[in-house]
Design a protein around this motif. Sequence first.
Motif, mmCIF file in Angstrom:
data_model
loop_
_atom_site.group_PDB
_atom_site.id
_atom_site.type_symbol
_atom_site.label_atom_id
_atom_site.label_comp_id
_atom_site.label_asym_id
_atom_site.label_seq_id
_atom_site.Cartn_x
_atom_site.Cartn_y
_atom_site.Cartn_z
ATOM 1 N N PRO A 363 -23.327 -22.256 7.537
ATOM 2 C CA PRO A 363 -23.959 -23.279 6.707
ATOM 3 C C PRO A 363 -23.420 -24.670 7.019
ATOM 4 N N SER A 364 -24.264 -25.656 6.905
ATOM 5 C CA SER A 364 -23.830 -27.035 7.114
ATOM 6 C C SER A 364 -22.874 -27.407 5.992
ATOM 7 N N PRO A 365 -22.098 -28.457 6.178
ATOM 8 C CA PRO A 365 -21.160 -28.852 5.121
ATOM 9 C C PRO A 365 -21.898 -29.104 3.820
ATOM 10 N N ALA A 366 -21.267 -28.670 2.734
ATOM 11 C CA ALA A 366 -21.912 -28.817 1.433
ATOM 12 C C ALA A 366 -21.938 -30.283 1.024
ATOM 13 N N GLN A 367 -23.015 -30.676 0.384
ATOM 14 C CA GLN A 367 -23.133 -32.033 -0.139
ATOM 15 C C GLN A 367 -23.038 -31.974 -1.664
ATOM 16 N N ALA A 368 -23.138 -33.130 -2.265
ATOM 17 C CA ALA A 368 -23.049 -33.155 -3.722
ATOM 18 C C ALA A 368 -24.284 -32.525 -4.347
ATOM 19 N N CYS A 369 -24.103 -31.960 -5.532
ATOM 20 C CA CYS A 369 -25.239 -31.392 -6.269
ATOM 21 C C CYS A 369 -26.109 -32.543 -6.756
ATOM 22 N N ILE A 370 -27.402 -32.453 -6.490
ATOM 23 C CA ILE A 370 -28.294 -33.542 -6.896
ATOM 24 C C ILE A 370 -29.108 -33.171 -8.131
ATOM 25 N N ARG A 371 -28.759 -32.043 -8.743
ATOM 26 C CA ARG A 371 -29.409 -31.635 -9.988
ATOM 27 C C ARG A 371 -30.916 -31.474 -9.815
ATOM 28 N N CYS A 372 -31.347 -30.938 -8.695
ATOM 29 C CA CYS A 372 -32.772 -30.770 -8.456
ATOM 30 C C CYS A 372 -33.330 -29.588 -9.246
ATOM 31 N N GLY A 373 -32.468 -28.618 -9.565
ATOM 32 C CA GLY A 373 -32.921 -27.493 -10.372
ATOM 33 C C GLY A 373 -33.609 -26.398 -9.594
ATOM 34 N N MET A 374 -33.604 -26.476 -8.272
ATOM 35 C CA MET A 374 -34.259 -25.429 -7.491
ATOM 36 C C MET A 374 -33.567 -24.076 -7.663
ATOM 37 N N CYS A 375 -32.232 -24.118 -7.838
ATOM 38 C CA CYS A 375 -31.490 -22.868 -8.013
ATOM 39 C C CYS A 375 -31.908 -22.172 -9.297
ATOM 40 N N ALA A 376 -32.153 -22.967 -10.343
ATOM 41 C CA ALA A 376 -32.556 -22.371 -11.619
ATOM 42 C C ALA A 376 -33.938 -21.737 -11.490
ATOM 43 N N GLN A 377 -34.798 -22.351 -10.646
ATOM 44 C CA GLN A 377 -36.126 -21.770 -10.447
ATOM 45 C C GLN A 377 -36.054 -20.492 -9.634
ATOM 46 N N ALA A 378 -35.052 -20.398 -8.736
ATOM 47 C CA ALA A 378 -34.965 -19.232 -7.861
ATOM 48 C C ALA A 378 -34.211 -18.077 -8.515
ATOM 49 N N CYS A 379 -33.417 -18.369 -9.541
ATOM 50 C CA CYS A 379 -32.531 -17.330 -10.082
ATOM 51 C C CYS A 379 -33.336 -16.188 -10.706
ATOM 52 N N PRO A 380 -33.165 -14.954 -10.223
ATOM 53 C CA PRO A 380 -33.921 -13.831 -10.760
ATOM 54 C C PRO A 380 -33.446 -13.400 -12.150
ATOM 55 N N VAL A 381 -32.293 -13.917 -12.598
ATOM 56 C CA VAL A 381 -31.767 -13.519 -13.902
ATOM 57 C C VAL A 381 -31.943 -14.654 -14.907
ATOM 58 N N SER A 382 -32.648 -15.712 -14.511
ATOM 59 C CA SER A 382 -32.894 -16.867 -15.381
ATOM 60 C C SER A 382 -31.605 -17.509 -15.863
ATOM 61 N N LEU A 383 -30.627 -17.598 -15.001
ATOM 62 C CA LEU A 383 -29.402 -18.321 -15.364
ATOM 63 C C LEU A 383 -29.581 -19.792 -14.991
ATOM 64 N N LEU A 384 -28.558 -20.602 -15.279
ATOM 65 C CA LEU A 384 -28.569 -22.011 -14.895
ATOM 66 C C LEU A 384 -27.493 -22.229 -13.837
ATOM 67 N N PRO A 385 -27.813 -21.943 -12.574
ATOM 68 C CA PRO A 385 -26.769 -21.989 -11.542
ATOM 69 C C PRO A 385 -26.080 -23.338 -11.431
ATOM 70 N N GLN A 386 -26.817 -24.424 -11.655
ATOM 71 C CA GLN A 386 -26.167 -25.730 -11.494
ATOM 72 C C GLN A 386 -25.101 -25.940 -12.560
ATOM 73 N N GLN A 387 -25.388 -25.463 -13.797
ATOM 74 C CA GLN A 387 -24.391 -25.571 -14.861
ATOM 75 C C GLN A 387 -23.173 -24.692 -14.524
ATOM 76 N N LEU A 388 -23.473 -23.482 -14.101
ATOM 77 C CA LEU A 388 -22.383 -22.562 -13.755
ATOM 78 C C LEU A 388 -21.513 -23.169 -12.657
ATOM 79 N N PHE A 389 -22.153 -23.874 -11.747
ATOM 80 C CA PHE A 389 -21.424 -24.496 -10.644
ATOM 81 C C PHE A 389 -20.425 -25.527 -11.171
ATOM 82 N N TRP A 390 -20.882 -26.364 -12.115
ATOM 83 C CA TRP A 390 -19.961 -27.370 -12.674
ATOM 84 C C TRP A 390 -18.792 -26.706 -13.376
ATOM 85 N N PHE A 391 -19.137 -25.699 -14.181
ATOM 86 C CA PHE A 391 -18.072 -25.044 -14.946
ATOM 87 C C PHE A 391 -17.106 -24.318 -14.019
ATOM 88 N N ALA A 392 -17.657 -23.742 -12.929
ATOM 89 C CA ALA A 392 -16.780 -23.033 -11.998
ATOM 90 C C ALA A 392 -15.832 -24.014 -11.324
#
Lengths: 675, 205
Positions: A363-392
Amino acid sequence: MRKIFDFHGGIHPQENKHQSLQTPIRDAGIPPELVLPLGQHIGAPASPIVEVGQRVLKGQMIAEPLGFVSVPVHAPTSGTVSAIEDRQIAHPSGLQAPCIVIASDGRDEWAPLTTAADYRQLAREELLARIRNAGIAGMGGAGFPSAVKLSTRPGSQVNTLIINGTECEPYITADDVLMREQPGRIVAGARILQHLLAPGETLIGIEDNKPEAIAALRAAAQGTEIEVVVFPTKYPSGGEKQLIEILTGKQVPSGGLPLDIGVICQNVGSVVAIHDAIVEGRPLISRVTTVTGEAIAEPGNFTVLLGTPMQYLLARAGYRAEQNRRLIMGGPMMGFTVPDANVPIVKTTNCLLAPGHGELPAPSPAQACIRCGMCAQACPVSLLPQQLFWFAQGKEFEKLESHQLFDCIECGACSWVCPSNIPLVQYYRASKAEVLQLRRDHERSDQSRMRFEARQARLEREEAEKTAKRAARKQAAQQRAQAAAAGGSGDEDPIQAAIDRAKAKKAAQQAGGAQHDASEQEKLEKAVVTTRQRLETASSKLAQAQAEGSDLVTALQTGVDKTRAKLAAAEKALQEFQQAGPALTAGDAAGDPAAAAIARAMAARQADAAMAPADKARNQLQGLEQRLEKTRDRLASSQANGDEQKIIEALAMTVTRLEEKVSAAREQLKNPGDA
Amino acid sequence: MLEFIVQYPLLSALLALVGLGAVFGAVLGFAAVQFKTEGNPIADQINALLPQTQCGQCGYPGCRPYAEAVANGEAINKCPPGGEAGIQALAALLDLEVIPLDEEHGEEKVKAVAFIREAECIGCTKCIQACPVDAILGAAKQMHTVIASECTGCDLCLEPCPVDCIDMIPQRESLQTWHWPLPDPASREPQVIATDAEAAEDRAA
């Protein structure tokens, strides 16, 4: 037509399945050495029941399960157990784990098997025991013991039995070819499960990108109550909870099991293994594994014995190591890079992926999260990956848990869609592990606290008991004193009684006095006699030694001197006693031995005190020096033997510490005034 | 009633206030007796966050006394086994600022377990008396041994041993303790732009 449901999110990565579907299943053969890890499943590792050097037959149990959530391990071919030791296994950590190593003899000789002519005759418990003893653990990739999953609690009703033939992960085709080539065994296995669980309906779920498998299974399931259900391809529809939602429209509750909503799910590979175990009595000793990727000349599927080194299997498929950057076990979404190509194939190895240079780039170097919300749309369990990312990132574990981190199935859809290339799943995996670690630490610290408090309570109790005892003794003494005082100042009667008592005592003592006197004298005389005898024997020995010129002369000489001194003392004591004897009154004679003992003790103490400062320090120094010398010897021998670095370091530390102590003791000896 | 209020407005207001005060005072007094909390609840909460090694590195004889001291205003950075995470948890609980660990009291070390070299043990029971969690087994003039699963790694048994036969063995990473590490935050810093990385890969290829 059955209604098909959809789950939230999901992605459509490139499938790349055709490469490994060009040829039928091939047999990988018997490698010269098989390495069987004891923990190939979720749960407690099995415990070996064979010894090094023992000959084992194909299908013989070589390690038994430890506990309920555990399965045994069987010998995949006949041969000799060459070692039971730690070997590197297929695990992302690259750590070693206990394994049984078998040197195969090439004869492939079967152990006797227990077959069942008609499984319908067997009791439920018997069927479950056979599944467990066959060592079957979920072969879709998780490796959960199948018998545990099938052990439904009495009273819980299974409405739907689902056979999972989805295989949604790119590149992997192991289940696909199994369904194409052995649909009969899958259907037969499903019927065994039907008999075992008595479900309301039995479904085989397959994605619509496997038309051959669908056709084959439909043909095989003709005339049975088993329904083959086809649904659109989407990743990760092969996840247990996702598949259940697709087929039934019901969601497994958070933190719950499929059985809570009356569903049991089994992978097609596990179903075939269950069929083999029940009908043919064959334990799980081989599996179908996909070998694919651009670095493989002839990608395809292989029936491979468990424990086969990956290197051996790769060679069978035409592995071009120079084109391969990393070797992946599992698929590109959920697999992991294996640390070494020599690790063994285990029950959960559904795919070996050897991508070429252009394939699956890092993978290319990670960039900052831009809060696009695509991860939340893709999540099959309806979680909020971007929120989880901040908390992690902030290690806010409480918030992670309240955002349902533990419902994450680690499918990797969020990382796949992330435009900033953030390795989101890795954050969740690490956080999950850290939360579990914290829970364990907390349990441990609770345990320590309980032990500490129990110890504190015990010490307090002991202290209290001691004080109580002391107080009781003091009180008793006071009471005695009071009683004595009361007796002294009381009426005439008590005085008279006391006088009488004293008189009686005196009389008794006078009566026994003479006798006592005599016995004391006897004792002293005896001592003199025995000491004289000992002196004589010692002297004769000394003379003999001197005559022979032995080394013992000095030692014997000191012995003789000592005995002589003792004899003199004994004689003197006797004399004194005889002189004092007539002069003593009866009462004094009784008190004399005690007084003498006290005097002796006092003298001894005085002597001890007189020589204490210098002698004690010298003794201590001597002891320390001896210990130092011993430790130095040990250090030298450890270094010579090439022991572990840790031991040598510990010894070296001990030596320095002892040296310090010795120098301190010397210092003290020089200036006793300081101490 | 109304007449009285109209007639003596000041007095009635005073009476009302005094009455209210009496009623609430009675309620509070009753609550204070009825719902009295035993012990110090804040100290309990702090104690729950401490690692319970009972090592005494903070200068207090055990975790509980330190928890009580912290509840009374002692600094929160004196617990090396709790480490950075422990300080953060305490700071969050007490709404204090996170401060670095006080190095006077030691450093955060890898978890270790005491091990008695049993051939050298003389059976003096001194380590047994020193162990704060009763994790050492043995009797006078008998060999002692450490119950590894109960040892908190506090080091307190090292000092009293007259023959220096106790080692602290750092815990080895095993399959049970291993877990995925958090991604390296440094790798998130865009030191190279993506195309540079690809170019570097191509060169390497």
